[in-house]
Design a protein around this motif. Sequence first.
Motif, PDB file in Angstrom:
ATOM      1  N   PRO A   1       0.807  -1.230   0.000  1.00  0.00           N
ATOM      2  CA  PRO A   1       0.000   0.000   0.000  1.00  0.00           C
ATOM      3  C   PRO A   1       0.836   1.275   0.000  1.00  0.00           C
ATOM      4  CG  PRO A   1      -0.918  -1.585   1.539  1.00  0.00           C
ATOM      5  CD  PRO A   1       0.390  -2.156   1.078  1.00  0.00           C
ATOM      6  N   HIS A   2       1.983   1.263   0.675  1.00  0.00           N
ATOM      7  CA  HIS A   2       2.828   2.460   0.701  1.00  0.00           C
ATOM      8  C   HIS A   2       3.306   2.808  -0.711  1.00  0.00           C
ATOM      9  CE1 HIS A   2       5.827   5.361   2.013  1.00  0.00           C
ATOM     10  NE2 HIS A   2       6.733   4.704   1.303  1.00  0.00           N
ATOM     11  N   TYR A   3       3.778   1.800  -1.448  1.00  0.00           N
ATOM     12  CA  TYR A   3       4.207   2.024  -2.827  1.00  0.00           C
ATOM     13  C   TYR A   3       3.050   2.570  -3.658  1.00  0.00           C
ATOM     14  CZ  TYR A   3       5.521   0.988  -7.674  1.00  0.00           C
ATOM     15  OH  TYR A   3       5.771   1.092  -9.016  1.00  0.00           O
ATOM     16  N   VAL A   4       1.902   1.953  -3.503  1.00  0.00           N
ATOM     17  CA  VAL A   4       0.741   2.340  -4.309  1.00  0.00           C
ATOM     18  C   VAL A   4       0.370   3.790  -4.039  1.00  0.00           C
ATOM     19  CG1 VAL A   4      -1.717   1.922  -4.677  1.00  0.00           C
ATOM     20  CG2 VAL A   4      -0.143  -0.015  -4.511  1.00  0.00           C
ATOM     21  N   ALA A   5       0.300   4.171  -2.762  1.00  0.00           N
ATOM     22  CA  ALA A   5      -0.082   5.546  -2.424  1.00  0.00           C
ATOM     23  C   ALA A   5       0.913   6.547  -2.990  1.00  0.00           C
ATOM     24  CB  ALA A   5      -0.178   5.688  -0.912  1.00  0.00           C
ATOM     25  N   ARG A   6       2.163   6.263  -2.828  1.00  0.00           N
ATOM     26  CA  ARG A   6       3.220   7.180  -3.285  1.00  0.00           C
ATOM     27  C   ARG A   6       3.215   7.322  -4.800  1.00  0.00           C
ATOM     28  NH1 ARG A   6       9.402   6.020  -1.286  1.00  0.00           N
ATOM     29  NH2 ARG A   6      10.477   7.862  -2.169  1.00  0.00           N
ATOM     30  N   THR A   7       3.081   6.207  -5.503  1.00  0.00           N
ATOM     31  CA  THR A   7       3.153   6.224  -6.964  1.00  0.00           C
ATOM     32  C   THR A   7       1.900   6.838  -7.574  1.00  0.00           C
ATOM     33  OG1 THR A   7       4.492   4.220  -6.866  1.00  0.00           O
ATOM     34  CG2 THR A   7       3.545   4.794  -9.000  1.00  0.00           C
ATOM     35  N   VAL A   8       0.750   6.414  -7.082  1.00  0.00           N
ATOM     36  CA  VAL A   8      -0.509   6.970  -7.608  1.00  0.00           C
ATOM     37  C   VAL A   8      -0.556   8.472  -7.361  1.00  0.00           C
ATOM     38  CG1 VAL A   8      -3.016   6.978  -7.342  1.00  0.00           C
ATOM     39  CG2 VAL A   8      -1.778   4.811  -7.411  1.00  0.00           C
ATOM     40  N   GLY A   9      -0.077   8.895  -6.202  1.00  0.00           N
ATOM     41  CA  GLY A   9      -0.083  10.324  -5.902  1.00  0.00           C
ATOM     42  C   GLY A   9       0.699  11.127  -6.928  1.00  0.00           C
ATOM     43  N   HIS A  10       1.884  10.657  -7.287  1.00  0.00           N
ATOM     44  CA  HIS A  10       2.701  11.373  -8.271  1.00  0.00           C
ATOM     45  C   HIS A  10       2.012  11.419  -9.645  1.00  0.00           C
ATOM     46  CE1 HIS A  10       6.206  12.381  -6.001  1.00  0.00           C
ATOM     47  NE2 HIS A  10       6.474  11.116  -5.649  1.00  0.00           N
TER      48      HIS A  10
END
Length: 847
Positions: A795-804
């Motif tokens: 989830p951390h990767y997903v949040a960070r990547t989707v945010g960008h």
Amino acid sequence: MTQRPELLAPAGSWEALVAAVQNGADAVYLGGKMFNARQSASNFDHDEMARAVEYAHVRGVKIYVTVNILLADHELEEALRFLHFLHNTGVDGVILQDLGLARLVREVLPELPVHASTQMTVHNLEGVKGMLEAGFKRVVLAREMDLQEIARIKQETGADLEAFIHGALCVCYSGQCLMSSLIGGRSGNRGKCAQPCRLPYQLVDQGGKNRVDPSEVGEYLLSPRDINTSAYIPQLMAAGIHSFKIEGRMKRPEYVATVIRTYRSLIDRALQDSGAYTVQEEESRNLAQIFNRDFSPGYFFGNPGKDLMSYKRPNNRGVRLGRVKGYNRQDKRVEILLEEPLRLGDGIEVWVTEGGRSGIEVNSIFIKGQPVKFAPAGALVGLPIPGKIKPGDRVFKTHDAQLMERARETFTSPRETRKIPLEFFVRARVNEPLYMQVKDDRGLAAEAYSGEVGQEALKRPLTREFLQEQLNRLGNTPFELARLKVELEGKVMLPMREINELRRQVLLALEQKRLSGTRPPRVGQSTLNRRLKTALAQLEKPAATWPEKSLAVSVTDLASLKAAVRSGADIVYFGGESFRSKGPVGEQDIHDGAEFCRRHKASLVLSSPRILHDAEFESFTRMLERLRDLPLAGILVGNLGLLNRIGNYSDKPVIGDFSLNIFNSASLLYLQEKGVTRATLSPELSLKQIQEMGERAILPLEAVVQGTLPLMNTRYCPVGSILGGMAPGKKCGGPCKDQKFGLKDRMGLIFPLEVDQFCRMHLFNAKELCVIEEVPSLLKAGVTVLRIEARREDPHYVARTVGHYRQALDRFLQGDWNEQRDREAKQDLAEQSPAGLTKGHYFRGVI
């Protein structure tokens, strides 16, 4: 009565074609100089192709031509014109991979029989049905199918099924391998595979620690053995396989000759008496000697686990010759106790304890100090072999000079090995021309009269014995005299030259009849041009206006789904393969995910597994029916079988996944006719190609812009096979549960792998795709949906990547393109990928 199967041989050169025909092939598959999946083979130009068809057809052998690669828009017309040439040349069928080309052939050349290549990954009943409905006459099945699956398909469809029964095996489902493409730029889908699967790898855990001792297991963890089904011919016939395909268009003609000769004998023996079927020891030895990486029956009897693989050697093993007994220091010769005969000219290889392997051509053999040309099995021989060789080292014969010479004679001698039986009828009378008729095994006949009339014989009248001798002189022709009928009235004679000329005339006429009987009606150039104009016009329409640009993310756990939605994803792909390192995705998770997306005004699309064998297909479609009332925004479909019948199980919109290999505008037309509402483009397309497709796209286009792309999807699992003990009769111990693994290459790069709920492996690229700086270019090129592949991420990767990407997309939509912000985002994203980032094929392509 069991149907007589077709023995289908490979030919990468003219010599291999002759070898195949002369040793008993019923059909041969080969490639032209373009558009085929073996670009490194010699292949056939137009003149050679026409010559090959004529050579084969006279001898009763069919020719299939491989046009089995993905094609770009600018190649479609040229490919269709090439197919037109093939049709008018008289080929018996073409083998296609590209969905778009297959769609166009139906309109442009409906007369041409087309076969669905194994590159189309057809692996279930509905996939075969879909191919038949699309106009394919034959389906080349995925190598991962077992005989029970094949028998069911045959029973329910009656389809003409083709399967590989001998030769090299791809470790990945054909058509789904991007490894050579993404790490080396040589695409298997374009016929340029560099075979990275044959290189050494180490199995490592999440921390990069080696989990296997290479000295014990081996280093070649992705290198399969060769298929060998010689022991199972009756079972293959009983399953309903019509065409028995030998792999090997890159192999030498001697290989083709030996393998085809052997399988010809085996098939004929099985047809004669399947109950008493056996494989002779010499036949088994010849198959092993000519080439082997060790053998396996493949997946025909289930998943063999580690017994599928050749972990210690990725190339030819040859036949075990014996072990080193000692070293004669006085004569400087290695002493070997032979388990097989050895001749001068043979090639051997010693698997030395230190320093790898030492190979030589045998130029001298000594028995008890005396030179010999031949040594039988059981003899203790002395051979001068360089290298650090020790007692106990194994010795293999990798080249059998006698076997090679026997094979070579079949394609180099002017006298043909394979003969067509003929029946001659001759009638001779005084004062009348001699009449000659010939009939072949198909019932075709040719006749002619001599230019001179018969004369009264004073000394040597024609006799049956004399005519038999003359007519039997067919050495350099493909024919042999089987029966002779003669009518001789009185003592009649004709010159020998007249009889020989008459024989030549009738044989030539018969050859022409054999050729004309196999050539379909030609399609004229004007007809072709008219059809081409109509078909290609469908691809020239300007693109429609699509909905607002969107951001999608693919995940496989509920926590990552929520992170994606909270960070700004418009679309979430959920489900599909569940990775054992993350735990299963259940129906309750799908319900909870749909409700979460509904509350946050995001769209949930249910992913389907990209591989669905029939039992899995039925389980998945039953789930679809149970989810009918769920507020799903669509179904992501990644295999042709599900695509063919998805409407029976769901009324939701269908999105085509990138595993369908959408490479051109004609493929979009195929998908549109199947009810697809959006298409995910092949990761092998360049930005320029996407722009060309975007200008006339008939469907909204989706492109993967971020994530570790899958390189392979395999039924073989290295974790289960090596660590879990998976083998015939042994179940896997399940070491993949809650653990992550990878394969480390010689350069130190680690390719992550995941094991799904079906125990299949998904191997991912070491480097992460990232094109956040190219978001404006992609959107301007016509891409409607940007996708982040995060199925294996947390989830951390997903949040960070989707945010960008949310911010980058919003900047574009607001007309605020900020290169500095994109560069900063890329730097931040790079911190998540220790192996580095890649732009994939967006700026290099595969053409």
